[in-house]
Motif scaffolding. Sequence first.
Motif, PDB file in Angstrom:
ATOM      1  N   LEU A  10       0.813  -1.227   0.000  1.00 38.37           N
ATOM      2  CA  LEU A  10       0.000   0.000   0.000  1.00 38.37           C
ATOM      3  C   LEU A  10       0.843   1.272   0.000  1.00 38.37           C
ATOM      4  CD1 LEU A  10      -2.677  -1.249   2.546  1.00 38.37           C
ATOM      5  CD2 LEU A  10      -3.007  -0.932   0.103  1.00 38.37           C
ATOM      6  N   SER A  11       2.121   1.121   0.366  1.00 33.66           N
ATOM      7  CA  SER A  11       2.961   2.322   0.411  1.00 33.66           C
ATOM      8  C   SER A  11       3.530   2.678  -0.962  1.00 33.66           C
ATOM      9  CB  SER A  11       4.103   2.134   1.416  1.00 33.66           C
ATOM     10  OG  SER A  11       4.939   1.072   0.984  1.00 33.66           O
ATOM     11  N   MET A  12       3.440   1.761  -1.906  1.00 31.99           N
ATOM     12  CA  MET A  12       4.042   2.023  -3.216  1.00 31.99           C
ATOM     13  C   MET A  12       3.427   3.233  -3.922  1.00 31.99           C
ATOM     14  SD  MET A  12       6.514  -0.046  -3.845  1.00 31.99           S
ATOM     15  CE  MET A  12       6.893   0.324  -2.168  1.00 31.99           C
ATOM     16  N   PHE A  13       2.102   3.407  -3.798  1.00 29.84           N
ATOM     17  CA  PHE A  13       1.441   4.500  -4.517  1.00 29.84           C
ATOM     18  C   PHE A  13       0.728   5.469  -3.568  1.00 29.84           C
ATOM     19  CE2 PHE A  13       1.983   1.064  -7.521  1.00 29.84           C
ATOM     20  CZ  PHE A  13       2.610   1.718  -8.574  1.00 29.84           C
ATOM     21  N   GLY A  14       1.284   5.623  -2.375  1.00 24.29           N
ATOM     22  CA  GLY A  14       0.861   6.706  -1.500  1.00 24.29           C
ATOM     23  C   GLY A  14      -0.310   6.416  -0.588  1.00 24.29           C
ATOM     24  N   LEU A  15      -0.840   5.191  -0.597  1.00 21.60           N
ATOM     25  CA  LEU A  15      -1.932   4.905   0.356  1.00 21.60           C
ATOM     26  C   LEU A  15      -1.361   4.885   1.777  1.00 21.60           C
ATOM     27  CD1 LEU A  15      -4.033   2.215  -1.537  1.00 21.60           C
ATOM     28  CD2 LEU A  15      -4.599   4.596  -1.158  1.00 21.60           C
ATOM     29  N   VAL A  16      -0.083   4.534   1.893  1.00 17.36           N
ATOM     30  CA  VAL A  16       0.646   4.701   3.147  1.00 17.36           C
ATOM     31  C   VAL A  16       1.887   5.512   2.803  1.00 17.36           C
ATOM     32  CG1 VAL A  16       1.975   3.518   4.937  1.00 17.36           C
ATOM     33  CG2 VAL A  16      -0.168   2.515   4.130  1.00 17.36           C
ATOM     34  N   ARG A  17       2.108   6.593   3.543  1.00 18.04           N
ATOM     35  CA  ARG A  17       3.262   7.442   3.262  1.00 18.04           C
ATOM     36  C   ARG A  17       4.535   6.839   3.868  1.00 18.04           C
ATOM     37  NH1 ARG A  17       3.808  11.392  -0.638  1.00 18.04           N
ATOM     38  NH2 ARG A  17       1.823  12.458  -0.914  1.00 18.04           N
ATOM     39  N   LEU A  18       5.623   6.874   3.100  1.00 22.43           N
ATOM     40  CA  LEU A  18       6.891   6.296   3.569  1.00 22.43           C
ATOM     41  C   LEU A  18       7.603   7.267   4.510  1.00 22.43           C
ATOM     42  CD1 LEU A  18       8.237   4.872   0.187  1.00 22.43           C
ATOM     43  CD2 LEU A  18       7.245   3.598   2.092  1.00 22.43           C
ATOM     44  N   THR A  19       8.376   6.681   5.430  1.00 20.90           N
ATOM     45  CA  THR A  19       9.203   7.516   6.305  1.00 20.90           C
ATOM     46  C   THR A  19      10.448   7.957   5.533  1.00 20.90           C
ATOM     47  OG1 THR A  19       8.399   6.223   8.176  1.00 20.90           O
ATOM     48  CG2 THR A  19      10.337   7.598   8.572  1.00 20.90           C
ATOM     49  N   SER A  20      11.019   7.016   4.803  1.00 20.71           N
ATOM     50  CA  SER A  20      12.149   7.365   3.931  1.00 20.71           C
ATOM     51  C   SER A  20      12.273   6.320   2.829  1.00 20.71           C
ATOM     52  CB  SER A  20      13.450   7.469   4.743  1.00 20.71           C
ATOM     53  OG  SER A  20      13.781   6.196   5.263  1.00 20.71           O
TER      54      SER A  20
END
Lengths: 406, 225
Positions: free
Chosen positions: B50-60
């Motif tokens: 889910l973090s790949m396309f912004g549904l979860v924002r990455l820390t780094s």
Amino acid sequence: MTITKLVLLELWKRRSQLITGLLAITLGIAVIVAIQSVSVVSEQNVARNLDNLGANILVLPQGASIDDYYTCDIDAPTLPMDYVERILTSTISGVDNMSPKLTRRVKAAGQDVVLTGILPKSEIASKPLWQTAGLIGTEIKTACAPDQAANQSHGMEDEKLKRKVIDTLNFNDCMAGSQVATKLKLSANSRVNIMGKDFRVVKILPETGTVDDDRIFANLKDVQQLLGIENQVSAIEIMGCCNAISEGLLGQLRNILPDTRITTIGQIVSTQIETNQLMKKITLVMLIIIFFVGGISIGNYTWANVNERKREIGILRMMGAGRAVIYRMFLLKALLLGITGGILGYLLGTVAGVVLGPYLAGIAVKPVYLYLLWSVLLAVAISVTGSLIPTWLAARFDPYNNLQED
Amino acid sequence: MILQGDKIVRQYKHKSGVINALDQVSFMVEKGDFVTVTGPSGSGKSTLLLSMFGLVRLTSGTVIFNGQRIDDCSDRKLTEIRRKSVGYILQSFALIPYLTTIQNVMMPLALDRVPAGEQLKRASEILDFVGLSDRMDHLPRELSAGQQQRVAIARSIVHRPAIIMADEPTGNLDPALSLEILEFLKKINREQHITIMMVTHSPVAAEYGSMKLHLRDGKIVIRNS
């Protein structure tokens, strides 16, 4: 498939909740429409009654008092006749009728009487009690009634025409008040000598119970010549629209006639103005309360709806719905709710006003169709404003967390 | 290469301290790959997906999609990428309950403002492809679990995405239905040349991958391709 269709399908799916939200806004608008419908007709009624009482504004010379106006002393101050023209050529609205007068205490048939020079048609128009005696056939239309589309549609030319004074009382003719006629034993077509000049009595005026019963009325120019006071008058009586008075007519008149004293006659006008202003304040307070209560109700409804649809919002965001889509979804719903609530509120309020008006205020209330537009605008404003914060929060929901809710 | 993750970190703050859901994860996915991501619960599989396309924002860390860095894109840009290039399939189907089968499938096209006639044509073709042309006017509650997941698959491919992100698509299905769905995904991967990245608990499902990643404690511990 469109966002609008999505909104309509969702509304239909949760129609029981919709009814709750709709009820809040409908009842709020209905209360405002009912109060406003009754109060407007009530104001019109009182204004009409006020018109029937006659002139309500006096323009007097600067140094004159109300006492001077009534005692009619021979040396009472005067003001130029041109002031009538100044009012006529101004853009001031709310002057329903004008009656310039020159009044003096004189000798007639060896007795003291009060002679008043008038411009007859305007004078008679400002005294509805005289009209009922058949002296003049035209009925005065009230200009005091608020929200009269007909009045609003009149241009400046019409206003001037309406105010135009017409001299129809012939020279050497006069009309006698009922008391003075008895005192001088005057009758129609009899003659009376005033200050050495013969006048034909064209009419004995019906008793009015006012100072006019003790007066003899003659053509203004005739009286000015007789008294040797050319182009001067003692006062200009004005029948002003009471709403216009409350909205600053006196101030406007003072601006164009700075060297005069302008006052309202009696407490009736001020009482009416106070009553109208009180009604307006009550309606405004109700409006503010309903705006907040309605807005909070709709906000609460929208917030509940947002919470119920968190997962759906997450799904849409996952599929690529931007925040603008979320705004459109909820604000479009608020808009539809507002339009429907406004229309239903108008209908309910109007029916309530029509049915309850005769019982509560003793007046027959008619639907004011313009209120439909205002009802819809107000309901939309309440609904959209109430939905703004929940919608703003919905657009900022974290899609991932909402997708987890099941 | 269609998707690349480089030193991806996702941290959650918890009262007990900072938790590394993803810890320096790096991988590369080629166009047409079928990637399966396995690992125990809490290993960071779904977070990765889910973090790949912004549904979860990455820390780094860095994410590159179709040659473009996207981890630092605005919400608006990421939303546009998801709308045009990504299809999602979730374990819980994620269908909108008051929309019919065809309306659910048309939603991605509606969000992309595709004309109504074109929406209907493409949604009908896709529903025919997944074998649900006779269920177009059914609501999700009127469909079986397998049918609902096929609707979700149809919805994920109707806008012709470059990549499908599937989070445990067979997690709610029995083994027979699971195989049916996996075969569908394989068919989509082969016939429509859509890259698939699928998180799964199931070893059977994991075998469908041409590239297999295994996560533990937020780190890739096994990588097969």
